[in-house]
Design a protein around this motif. Structure first.
Motif, PDB file in Angstrom:
ATOM      1  N   UNK A  30      -6.162  -0.602   2.552  1.00 34.11           N
ATOM      2  CA  UNK A  30      -6.167  -1.288   1.077  1.00 34.11           C
ATOM      3  C   UNK A  30      -4.521  -0.444   1.074  1.00 34.11           C
ATOM      4  N   UNK A  31      -4.336   0.441   2.018  1.00 33.19           N
ATOM      5  CA  UNK A  31      -2.989   1.084   1.149  1.00 33.19           C
ATOM      6  C   UNK A  31      -2.168   1.820   2.420  1.00 33.19           C
ATOM      7  N   UNK A  32      -1.170   2.121   2.581  1.00 32.14           N
ATOM      8  CA  UNK A  32      -0.498   2.711   3.859  1.00 32.14           C
ATOM      9  C   UNK A  32      -0.087   3.933   2.539  1.00 32.14           C
ATOM     10  N   UNK A  33       0.486   5.198   3.551  1.00 27.48           N
ATOM     11  CA  UNK A  33       0.850   5.886   3.432  1.00 27.48           C
ATOM     12  C   UNK A  33       2.081   6.438   4.490  1.00 27.48           C
ATOM     13  N   UNK A  34       3.164   5.991   4.225  1.00 29.70           N
ATOM     14  CA  UNK A  34       4.574   6.456   5.692  1.00 29.70           C
ATOM     15  C   UNK A  34       4.880   7.163   5.548  1.00 29.70           C
ATOM     16  N   UNK A  35       4.648   7.881   5.796  1.00 30.52           N
ATOM     17  CA  UNK A  35       5.081   9.967   5.042  1.00 30.52           C
ATOM     18  C   UNK A  35       7.162   9.342   5.136  1.00 30.52           C
ATOM     19  N   UNK A  36       7.407   9.023   6.584  1.00 28.13           N
ATOM     20  CA  UNK A  36       9.064   9.033   7.050  1.00 28.13           C
ATOM     21  C   UNK A  36       9.588   8.006   5.961  1.00 28.13           C
ATOM     22  N   UNK A  37       9.129   7.320   5.629  1.00 30.51           N
ATOM     23  CA  UNK A  37       9.946   6.107   4.655  1.00 30.51           C
ATOM     24  C   UNK A  37       9.907   6.165   3.326  1.00 30.51           C
ATOM     25  N   UNK A  38      11.953   7.162   2.721  1.00 28.66           N
ATOM     26  CA  UNK A  38      11.578   6.830   1.392  1.00 28.66           C
ATOM     27  C   UNK A  38      12.036   6.479   0.288  1.00 28.66           C
ATOM     28  N   UNK A  39      11.534   6.278  -0.493  1.00 30.89           N
ATOM     29  CA  UNK A  39      12.034   5.266  -2.204  1.00 30.89           C
ATOM     30  C   UNK A  39      13.731   4.248  -1.642  1.00 30.89           C
ATOM     31  N   UNK A  40      14.194   4.700  -0.514  1.00 29.31           N
ATOM     32  CA  UNK A  40      15.992   4.049  -0.577  1.00 29.31           C
ATOM     33  C   UNK A  40      15.198   3.389   0.376  1.00 29.31           C
ATOM     34  N   UNK A  41      14.527   3.521   0.919  1.00 24.94           N
ATOM     35  CA  UNK A  41      14.197   2.220   2.378  1.00 24.94           C
ATOM     36  C   UNK A  41      12.994   1.111   2.122  1.00 24.94           C
ATOM     37  N   UNK A  42      12.571   1.361   0.290  1.00 23.81           N
ATOM     38  CA  UNK A  42      10.993   0.588  -0.147  1.00 23.81           C
ATOM     39  C   UNK A  42      11.393  -1.408   0.805  1.00 23.81           C
ATOM     40  N   UNK A  43      12.221  -1.806   0.448  1.00 18.70           N
ATOM     41  CA  UNK A  43      12.641  -3.632   0.925  1.00 18.70           C
ATOM     42  C   UNK A  43      11.896  -3.138   2.817  1.00 18.70           C
ATOM     43  N   UNK A  44      11.808  -2.485   3.299  1.00 21.71           N
ATOM     44  CA  UNK A  44      11.561  -1.986   4.390  1.00 21.71           C
ATOM     45  C   UNK A  44      10.056  -2.713   4.861  1.00 21.71           C
ATOM     46  N   UNK A  45       9.382  -1.594   4.002  1.00 18.99           N
ATOM     47  CA  UNK A  45       7.793  -1.694   3.597  1.00 18.99           C
ATOM     48  C   UNK A  45       7.679  -2.063   2.699  1.00 18.99           C
ATOM     49  N   UNK A  46       7.333  -0.823   1.821  1.00 15.56           N
ATOM     50  CA  UNK A  46       7.474  -0.977   0.536  1.00 15.56           C
ATOM     51  C   UNK A  46       6.759  -2.616   0.045  1.00 15.56           C
ATOM     52  N   UNK A  47       7.972  -2.424  -0.328  1.00 16.44           N
ATOM     53  CA  UNK A  47       7.972  -4.124  -1.344  1.00 16.44           C
ATOM     54  C   UNK A  47       7.328  -5.226  -0.701  1.00 16.44           C
ATOM     55  N   UNK A  48       7.333  -5.766   1.293  1.00 13.37           N
ATOM     56  CA  UNK A  48       6.458  -6.531   1.378  1.00 13.37           C
ATOM     57  C   UNK A  48       4.907  -5.797   1.510  1.00 13.37           C
ATOM     58  N   UNK A  49       4.842  -4.978   1.520  1.00 13.81           N
ATOM     59  CA  UNK A  49       2.957  -4.793   1.588  1.00 13.81           C
ATOM     60  C   UNK A  49       2.722  -4.869   0.253  1.00 13.81           C
ATOM     61  N   UNK A  50       3.492  -4.046  -0.833  1.00 13.03           N
ATOM     62  CA  UNK A  50       2.773  -4.569  -2.100  1.00 13.03           C
ATOM     63  C   UNK A  50       2.521  -5.639  -2.398  1.00 13.03           C
ATOM     64  N   UNK A  51       3.072  -7.014  -1.982  1.00 13.24           N
ATOM     65  CA  UNK A  51       3.758  -8.357  -1.568  1.00 13.24           C
ATOM     66  C   UNK A  51       2.326  -9.139  -1.270  1.00 13.24           C
ATOM     67  N   UNK A  52       1.820  -8.106  -0.567  1.00  8.68           N
ATOM     68  CA  UNK A  52       0.894  -8.619   0.968  1.00  8.68           C
ATOM     69  C   UNK A  52      -0.850  -8.254   0.021  1.00  8.68           C
ATOM     70  N   UNK A  53      -0.317  -7.300  -0.635  1.00 13.23           N
ATOM     71  CA  UNK A  53      -2.100  -7.232  -1.604  1.00 13.23           C
ATOM     72  C   UNK A  53      -2.520  -5.839  -1.100  1.00 13.23           C
ATOM     73  N   UNK A  54      -1.527  -4.891  -0.543  1.00 12.79           N
ATOM     74  CA  UNK A  54      -1.462  -3.475  -0.296  1.00 12.79           C
ATOM     75  C   UNK A  54      -0.791  -2.852  -1.028  1.00 12.79           C
TER      76      UNK A  54
END
Length: 263
Positions: free
Chosen positions: A124-148
Motif C-alpha cells: 500500500x505504501x513505501x518508506x524509502x529512507x535514502x530518497x530525499x524530497x529533492x529526488x521525488x521524480x525518481x520514485x515518489x511521484x511514480x509511486x503515487x501515480x501507481x496508487x501507492x
C-alpha cells in the motif's frame, strides 16, 4: 482511498490510535517471517511495516541491521519480500502493508517494473529512507501515480524551513522519528514528542505516527497519546532474533498494541 486512508478513517471513528509494527521480511527465514506477518493483525496491529532486507541499512541500528543480515543469509530477495505481502493478501484484504527500505534494490529492479509488482502483491505504501524530497521524480511521484502512498520521515532536526519540503508529496501518514540517531536508540519521551507532533500537524492534515525508541506497552500508550499512533520495530525484532516462539512474539506484540489502543 488507499487501505491506509481507510484504516485511519476506521480508527478515528472508533476514537482509537494506530499501532504499527515493523518486522524484517525473511527474518529469521521465509516461513517463520510469513507466520509472524500473518499473525500480526490478530495481535492488534493496524498497519504492518515490512522491512526490505538490504546490505547497507544506514538508518538502522544494530538490531535491524542484524535482522537484515539474517534474512539475506537465509536467501531473502525482493521477490520473496513481495511474496510475503501477497500471501497475507490471500486472507487479509484490509490491513495496510508499508514496504520500508532503501532505494538500491528498487532501482536495480527498475522503478516501473517494481511498482507494478508491489501493487500486484498488495503493498500500500513505501518508506524509502535514502530518497530525499529533492529526488521525488525518481520514485515518489511514480509511486503515487501507481496508487501507492509515499510516506516521508520527519525528525527532530527537520526545521521550519525544511518541513514544507518534506511534506509536499507525502501521503498516507507522516512518520515522525522521535529521537536523533538510528533505530533502537534512546527511549522516546512523550513530553518531547508532543510539541513536535503539534508543529507538524499545524502544517498538514495527514496523521502523524511516531517511531524510534518505543519499546514497552507504557511507552506505546504515552507516545500514541500525543500523536495519531506509534510504531514499534526493534523491540519486536530483538525477540525474533533471539529465536523466541512465534506465539510468544505475537503475544508481546499484543501487549504493545493494547498499550497504544489505550491512549
Amino acid at each position: 482511498m488507499t487501505r491506509i486512508d481507510a484504516k485511519f478513517a476506521e480508527l478515528r471513528a472508533a476514537n482509537k490510535k494506530a499501532f504499527v509494527a515493523y518486522v524484517m521480511a525473511g527474518d529469521p527465514n521465509y516461513a517463520t517471517s510469513l507466520e509472524i506477518v500473518k499473525g500480526l493483525p490478530a495481535a492488534g496491529v493496524d498497519i504492518i511495516e515490512l522491512g526490505l532486507p538490504f546490505t547497507d541499512p544506514m538508518a538502522d541500528g544494530s538490531t535491524i541491521q542484524l535482522a537484515g543480515q539474517r534474512a539475506l543469509a537465509a536467501g531473502m530477495t525482493l521477490n520473496q519480500t513481495l511474496s510475503i505481502a501477497a500471501e497475507l493478501r490471500k486472507t487479509d484484504d484490509t490491513t495496510p502493508i508499508v514496504l520500508m527500505g532503501y532505494y538500491n534494490p528498487i532501482y536495480s529492479r527498475g522503478v516501473e517494473r517494481f511498482l507494478v509488482q508491489a501493487k500486484d502483491a498488495g503493498i500500500d505504501a513505501l518508506i524509502i529512507v535514502d530518497l530525499p524530497p529533492e529526488e521525488d521524480d525518481e520514485l515518489c511521484i511514480p509511486a503515487q501515480a501507481a496508487g501507492l502512498n509515499f510516506i516521508r520521515l520527519a525528525t527532530p532536526t527537520t526545521d521550519a524551513k525544511r518541513l514544507p519540503k518534506v511534506l509536499q508529496n507525502t501521503s498516507g501518514f507522516v512518520y515522525y522519528v522521535s529521537v536523533t540517531g538510528t533505530t533502537g536508540a534512546a527511549a522516546a519521551q512523550a513530553v518531547d514528542v508532543a510539541p513536535e507532533v503539534a508543529r507538524i500537524k499545524a502544517s498538514t492534515d495527514l496523521p502523524v505516527i511516531v517511531g524510534f525508541g518505543v519499546r514497552t506497552p507504557q511507552t506505546a500508550q504515552d507516545i500514541a497519546g500525543v500523536a495519531d499512533g506509534t510504531v514499534v520495530g526493534s523491540a519486536i525484532v530483538e525477540k525474533i532474533g533471539a529465536g523466541e516462539p512465534v506465539a510468544d512474539i505475537l503475544a508481546f506484540v499484543k501487549t504493545l498494541a493494547d498499550g497504544a489502543h489505550r491512549a
